[in-house]
Design a protein around this motif. Structure first.
Motif, PDB file in Angstrom:
ATOM      1  N   UNK A 159     202.998  33.152 -45.170  1.00 49.18           N
ATOM      2  CA  UNK A 159     202.277  34.064 -44.295  1.00 49.18           C
ATOM      3  C   UNK A 159     201.275  34.960 -44.984  1.00 49.18           C
ATOM      4  N   UNK A 160     201.495  35.300 -46.271  1.00 47.68           N
ATOM      5  CA  UNK A 160     200.552  36.173 -46.979  1.00 47.68           C
ATOM      6  C   UNK A 160     199.151  35.570 -46.988  1.00 47.68           C
ATOM      7  N   UNK A 161     199.085  34.240 -46.945  1.00 42.96           N
ATOM      8  CA  UNK A 161     197.793  33.552 -46.962  1.00 42.96           C
ATOM      9  C   UNK A 161     197.319  33.197 -45.567  1.00 42.96           C
ATOM     10  N   UNK A 162     198.187  32.537 -44.796  1.00 47.23           N
ATOM     11  CA  UNK A 162     197.747  31.865 -43.579  1.00 47.23           C
ATOM     12  C   UNK A 162     197.450  32.794 -42.403  1.00 47.23           C
ATOM     13  N   UNK A 163     197.911  34.043 -42.465  1.00 48.30           N
ATOM     14  CA  UNK A 163     197.629  34.974 -41.378  1.00 48.30           C
ATOM     15  C   UNK A 163     196.583  36.020 -41.762  1.00 48.30           C
ATOM     16  N   UNK A 164     196.106  35.942 -42.999  1.00 46.16           N
ATOM     17  CA  UNK A 164     195.161  36.949 -43.474  1.00 46.16           C
ATOM     18  C   UNK A 164     193.882  36.353 -44.053  1.00 46.16           C
ATOM     19  N   UNK A 165     193.905  35.077 -44.327  1.00 43.45           N
ATOM     20  CA  UNK A 165     192.707  34.347 -44.737  1.00 43.45           C
ATOM     21  C   UNK A 165     192.628  33.089 -43.866  1.00 43.45           C
ATOM     22  N   UNK A 166     191.418  32.632 -43.577  1.00 43.38           N
ATOM     23  CA  UNK A 166     191.284  31.352 -42.884  1.00 43.38           C
ATOM     24  C   UNK A 166     191.682  31.388 -41.421  1.00 43.38           C
ATOM     25  N   UNK A 167     191.796  30.195 -40.829  1.00 38.89           N
ATOM     26  CA  UNK A 167     192.069  30.074 -39.397  1.00 38.89           C
ATOM     27  C   UNK A 167     193.061  28.946 -39.130  1.00 38.89           C
ATOM     28  N   UNK A 168     193.699  29.009 -37.973  1.00 40.81           N
ATOM     29  CA  UNK A 168     194.615  27.963 -37.519  1.00 40.81           C
ATOM     30  C   UNK A 168     193.945  27.084 -36.469  1.00 40.81           C
ATOM     31  N   UNK A 169     194.224  25.789 -36.556  1.00 40.48           N
ATOM     32  CA  UNK A 169     193.777  24.842 -35.541  1.00 40.48           C
ATOM     33  C   UNK A 169     194.935  23.940 -35.146  1.00 40.48           C
ATOM     34  N   UNK A 170     194.714  23.151 -34.109  1.00 40.76           N
ATOM     35  CA  UNK A 170     195.744  22.221 -33.658  1.00 40.76           C
ATOM     36  C   UNK A 170     195.099  20.880 -33.351  1.00 40.76           C
ATOM     37  N   UNK A 171     195.745  19.811 -33.774  1.00 37.72           N
ATOM     38  CA  UNK A 171     195.288  18.455 -33.478  1.00 37.72           C
ATOM     39  C   UNK A 171     196.502  17.601 -33.147  1.00 37.72           C
ATOM     40  N   UNK A 172     196.321  16.650 -32.238  1.00 39.73           N
ATOM     41  CA  UNK A 172     197.448  15.851 -31.766  1.00 39.73           C
ATOM     42  C   UNK A 172     198.154  15.095 -32.886  1.00 39.73           C
ATOM     43  N   UNK A 173     197.394  14.633 -33.870  1.00 40.18           N
ATOM     44  CA  UNK A 173     198.011  13.761 -34.866  1.00 40.18           C
ATOM     45  C   UNK A 173     198.717  14.497 -35.989  1.00 40.18           C
ATOM     46  N   UNK A 174     198.318  15.731 -36.281  1.00 37.20           N
ATOM     47  CA  UNK A 174     198.988  16.454 -37.374  1.00 37.20           C
ATOM     48  C   UNK A 174     199.615  17.765 -36.920  1.00 37.20           C
ATOM     49  N   UNK A 175     199.422  18.160 -35.681  1.00 38.03           N
ATOM     50  CA  UNK A 175     199.995  19.410 -35.188  1.00 38.03           C
ATOM     51  C   UNK A 175     199.172  20.607 -35.649  1.00 38.03           C
ATOM     52  N   UNK A 176     199.839  21.723 -35.845  1.00 38.72           N
ATOM     53  CA  UNK A 176     199.168  22.941 -36.290  1.00 38.72           C
ATOM     54  C   UNK A 176     198.765  22.796 -37.749  1.00 38.72           C
ATOM     55  N   UNK A 177     197.543  23.188 -38.049  1.00 33.77           N
ATOM     56  CA  UNK A 177     197.060  23.133 -39.425  1.00 33.77           C
ATOM     57  C   UNK A 177     196.263  24.397 -39.730  1.00 33.77           C
ATOM     58  N   UNK A 178     196.248  24.767 -41.011  1.00 39.04           N
ATOM     59  CA  UNK A 178     195.550  25.978 -41.450  1.00 39.04           C
ATOM     60  C   UNK A 178     194.393  25.602 -42.356  1.00 39.04           C
ATOM     61  N   UNK A 179     193.225  26.158 -42.055  1.00 42.55           N
ATOM     62  CA  UNK A 179     192.026  25.945 -42.861  1.00 42.55           C
ATOM     63  C   UNK A 179     191.842  27.148 -43.778  1.00 42.55           C
ATOM     64  N   UNK A 180     191.901  26.973 -45.090  1.00 44.75           N
ATOM     65  CA  UNK A 180     191.757  28.121 -45.999  1.00 44.75           C
ATOM     66  C   UNK A 180     190.421  28.828 -45.810  1.00 44.75           C
ATOM     67  N   UNK A 181     190.441  30.126 -46.029  1.00 42.16           N
ATOM     68  CA  UNK A 181     189.225  30.929 -45.989  1.00 42.16           C
ATOM     69  C   UNK A 181     189.246  31.947 -47.099  1.00 42.16           C
ATOM     70  N   UNK A 182     188.138  32.622 -47.316  1.00 44.44           N
ATOM     71  CA  UNK A 182     188.031  33.549 -48.442  1.00 44.44           C
ATOM     72  C   UNK A 182     187.991  35.019 -48.041  1.00 44.44           C
ATOM     73  N   UNK A 183     187.857  35.307 -46.750  1.00 43.66           N
ATOM     74  CA  UNK A 183     187.813  36.706 -46.301  1.00 43.66           C
ATOM     75  C   UNK A 183     189.180  37.146 -45.798  1.00 43.66           C
ATOM     76  N   UNK A 184     189.605  38.322 -46.222  1.00 43.79           N
ATOM     77  CA  UNK A 184     190.889  38.888 -45.791  1.00 43.79           C
ATOM     78  C   UNK A 184     190.720  39.633 -44.466  1.00 43.79           C
ATOM     79  N   UNK A 185     191.771  39.590 -43.636  1.00 40.40           N
ATOM     80  CA  UNK A 185     191.819  40.366 -42.397  1.00 40.40           C
ATOM     81  C   UNK A 185     193.257  40.776 -42.134  1.00 40.40           C
ATOM     82  N   UNK A 186     193.479  41.840 -41.364  1.00 44.85           N
ATOM     83  CA  UNK A 186     194.849  42.204 -40.992  1.00 44.85           C
ATOM     84  C   UNK A 186     195.503  41.128 -40.134  1.00 44.85           C
ATOM     85  N   UNK A 187     194.693  40.379 -39.422  1.00 42.88           N
ATOM     86  CA  UNK A 187     195.096  39.210 -38.622  1.00 42.88           C
ATOM     87  C   UNK A 187     193.810  38.619 -38.074  1.00 42.88           C
ATOM     88  N   UNK A 188     193.786  37.293 -37.929  1.00 39.08           N
ATOM     89  CA  UNK A 188     192.629  36.640 -37.312  1.00 39.08           C
ATOM     90  C   UNK A 188     193.034  36.207 -35.905  1.00 39.08           C
TER      91      UNK A 188
END
Length: 277
Positions: free
Chosen positions: A104-133
């Motif tokens: 969670x230190x990474x996936x909820x504060x950098x990058x974004x979450x997406x969903x696709x039928x074949x792999x389910x929920x996936x996280x795309x890394x990003x470089x900007x920090x946020x309290x939550x996206x």
């Protein structure tokens, strides 16, 4: 597969909105540098390879349309991002998500979450920090939030997901009176007919914003939360840490936050990448 079927069931109830809106485009350069750098950061800068190394024990890195995306392991069938943890309020950033998940230190504060039928929920890394996206909705009795989907963004890797609106099945619904729960997962509304009814009737109230190059999450008014929960909202102080594993720890009304600048590196890649699409 069970998780995919569960998500599809909700999508069908909501009219299949997401199925017709998702497009993913490969962009030549997989990592692009920051265009805006948050003024709030830890002293130590790290490479984006930190994500690849630290998250590999908590899921798989999957090659998806030319980018390495993170797919968490061992999550429940009805799992969504921003459900295992809780919200705290900080003066600097507003509502900050404190995750109970090791990634969670990474996936909820950098990058974004997406969903696709074949792999389910996936996280795309990003470089900007946020309290939550996140984006927010609400009605008279519920607060509703969803991860902002990936899009073409200089702070993200090379996946573009285009939505006319955030898909309905992305949203997390809780009664407003339970918003301050120490474990959001136990108060999330999971009954599908009720979930659908609430999401479709709720009004958008806004997304995170950027002020002076700092991402702010203050859409939800503290006074409203105190009135609806009949609790005083504690303003939590922020203590910066250079150690990702310390992020999210709370002591004496102080939350530790890893918010270092993540350096883009086009040559960095996970040690092992599974094939996706």
């Amino acid at each position: 597969m069970k998780r995919v079927l569960a998500q599809n069931a909700v999508r069908l109830m909501l009219g299949g909105v997401a199925a017709c809106l998702l497009t993913i485009v490969e962009i030549p350069n997989p990592i692009t540098p920051l265009s805006l750098v948050s003024e709030a950061r830890a002293a130590t800068n790290v490479s984006i390879s930190t994500f690849y190394q630290d998250l590999s024990s908590h899921g798989d890195w999957v090659s998806y349309h030319g980018a390495a995306v993170f797919v968490p392991a061992d999550v429940p069938d009805d799992w969504r991002p921003y459900t295992l943890g809780h919200w705290v309020y900080t003066e600097q950033y507003g509502w900050l998500w404190v995750s109970d998940e090791p990634f969670g230190w990474a996936t909820y504060h950098y990058g974004r979450w997406g969903y696709a039928d074949d792999i389910g929920w996936y996280w795309v890394p990003g470089t900007r920090w946020a309290p939550a996206w996140v984006s927010w909705r609400r009605d008279r009795q519920h607060l509703i939030w969803a991860p902002l989907p990936p899009r073409r963004d200089p702070d993200l890797t090379s996946i573009e997901v285009t939505f006319d609106a955030t898909p309905d099945f992305y949203w997390v619904v809780v009664p407003t009176r339970e918003f301050l729960a120490a474990d959001i997962s136990v108060v999330v509304i999971r009954d599908e007919p009720e979930f659908v009814r609430i999401v479709e009737a709720a009004e958008p109230v806004g997304d995170v914003t950027i002020h002076n190059n700092v991402v702010i999450n203050k859409v939800i008014d503290v006074d409203v939360i105190e009135k609806e929960t009949n609790q005083e909202v504690t303003v939590v102080k922020v203590s910066k840490t250079d150690a990702p594993e310390q992020s999210g720890k709370i002591e004496n009304n102080t939350v530790k936050v890893f918010e270092g600048e993540v350096k883009a590196d086009a040559d960095a890649k996970p040690a092992e990448i599974k094939e996706g699409r």
